[in-house]
Scaffold this motif. Sequence first.
Motif, mmCIF file in Angstrom:
data_model
loop_
_atom_site.group_PDB
_atom_site.id
_atom_site.type_symbol
_atom_site.label_atom_id
_atom_site.label_comp_id
_atom_site.label_asym_id
_atom_site.label_seq_id
_atom_site.Cartn_x
_atom_site.Cartn_y
_atom_site.Cartn_z
ATOM 1 N N ARG A 6 -6.298 0.598 3.552
ATOM 2 C CA ARG A 6 -5.817 -0.202 2.434
ATOM 3 C C ARG A 6 -6.983 -1.032 1.916
ATOM 4 N NH1 ARG A 6 -6.163 -4.495 5.843
ATOM 5 N NH2 ARG A 6 -4.246 -5.470 6.563
ATOM 6 N N THR A 57 0.847 -1.192 0.000
ATOM 7 C CA THR A 57 0.000 0.000 0.000
ATOM 8 C C THR A 57 0.879 1.237 0.000
ATOM 9 O OG1 THR A 57 -1.772 -1.110 1.230
ATOM 10 C CG2 THR A 57 -1.787 1.288 1.236
ATOM 11 N N THR A 77 -3.452 0.149 -3.223
ATOM 12 C CA THR A 77 -2.980 -1.158 -2.764
ATOM 13 C C THR A 77 -2.927 -2.128 -3.924
ATOM 14 O OG1 THR A 77 -4.096 -0.779 -0.645
ATOM 15 C CG2 THR A 77 -3.336 -3.015 -1.074
#
Length: 459
Positions: free
Chosen positions: A367, A86, A123
Motif C-alpha cells: 500500500r 487499499t 490506496t
Amino acid sequence: MATSTVAAGAAQSYTYARPSGLDGGLLGLSTSGGTTSTGPQAHPWFFSGVLTQAAPAAAALLALADVAQTRYHQPRPTAFRDPVVTCGGDRLRMESFSACGGVYARLDVLEAALDGEVHERGTTNVDVNGPLREALARVGGSDPLHLAVGAEGLAVTTLDGAVVEKKVPLPDRWLRGFAEVQVITAGFDPRAELAAPDAVRFLRSLPRGGRDVFWALPAGRTLRISSRPAPGAVCLAGSDRLRTLLPLLRFARALRVYGPPVTGASGPASSVWELELPGMRYVLTLSPQHSRGFSGEGAVLDALATDEAAGDADLVGALLSFEPRVDPDLLSERSGLTLERTKAALTQLGTSGRVGFDAAEAAFFHRELPYDPSRVAALNPRLRSARALVEDGAVRFTADDTAIVSTGGGERRVRFVGDRVTCTCPWWIDHRGERGPCKHVLAARIVRQDADVMVEAGR
C-alpha cells in the motif's frame, strides 16, 4: 485537479468531489487523492459491486471509524481522520489509527464478501462523515449492500460541481505509527485461537475501563487473564482498547491472538487481536501500554538510520503492484536480489509505510499511504538527534566494539556485543532497548556503517 496533501504544519487536507453516503441501498465511499497502479489520481475509482455481508460490514466500518476518533489515553475531543483504503484486487483493506496513536485498526473485506468489479488498484482516503455513520448504524438484516469505492467520472466533475474539503490535524505520532506497527508485528506468531462462543465469553468478561497491563494465557478452549507474564502468553495492555470488538461479537466466527515470544521476565509488549467475521477480518493492534503510542517504539530506527537496504528498497518497491500478499520468493526472482536482501528491502519499505503486515497470512501487503512518506524519517526526533551527533563529530570509536559519544549531558559509552548493543545513557538504562535504540546507539551505528562502506570501497 485537487488532491490530498500533507501540509508542512502537520495538517491533512481531504478533498472529495462529494460526501460519502448511504442512499437506497448504495454505499458510496468518496475517495480523496491517492496512488494507483497507473499513477496518482485525485479521486480514484476502485470498486463497484455488492457487499454480500451487509450488517457485519457496516458494523465493522463503524468500529474502524470509532477507533479513528478515540483518544484512549487522556480522553478529550479530537478531530476525525478519514480511513486509509487499499484495493488489492481480491480485497479491500481499511486502516485507521486512534487519535492517541496507541491502537491500530484494520478491516479486511475479503473476496468472499465482495461481488463486483475492481476498476483500479491503489490506496486513498475515503470520506466517513457523521450522516454516513448514522446511516451505517441502521443497516441490518441479511440483504446485500451495494458498494462503490470512488465513482466513475469523479476525477473530472460531478452533477452539481460540489467539492467537499476537510482539514484536520495530522499528528506526527499518528503518521509514524503506520511505519512502526508493521515492523513490530512482522515478528509475531499465533498464540491462541478461540471459537466464537469462547471468544464472546472471554471478551465480555474483561474488566470495563481497564488500563492495567495483563497477560492472556491459553487455558483449554479459552484465555485466562494473569497479572504476570509466562511463556505462551500475550500481553493485553488496556482491555478497554478492545471495546470496539464488542458490537461485532454477534457476527464473530473466531478470535485469534498474535504476539512476540514471552518469558516470565518479559516486559509489556504489543499484541494483535483479530476477530473473524463472515468474509472479513477486523484487527486491532495494541501498543505495549495504555499510555504509549506506537510512534515512540523505535522499531523502524535501525532501518532508517543507514542506507544499507535503501537501494534494494527502491528496486523492490518499483516491482510492487498493490498485491494483497507480497511473495518474497517471487520478488527475489524478479529483482535478482537474494531472498535475504529482498526481505531486508521489504522491512525498509515498511519504515515509510509502503507495505503493511498481515499477521493472519504472515505476509506483507503493498500500500502507498496517502501522505508524504519522506516525512517519517524526518519526523523522528531520535534519528534527527543521532544524525546531528554524527555531523558534529561527537562519535569516536576506542575499539572495534566500543564507541564514546560526547553530548551536552556528558560522555556515553556504546558497546556492540554480538547482535546486542548497550549504552550508558538514562534512556537505555530505563528501557533496555525495548523501545528501540537511543540516539547514541543510532549515531554509533551510522559511523560504524560508514566506516565499513569505506573499507569495502578501498578493497
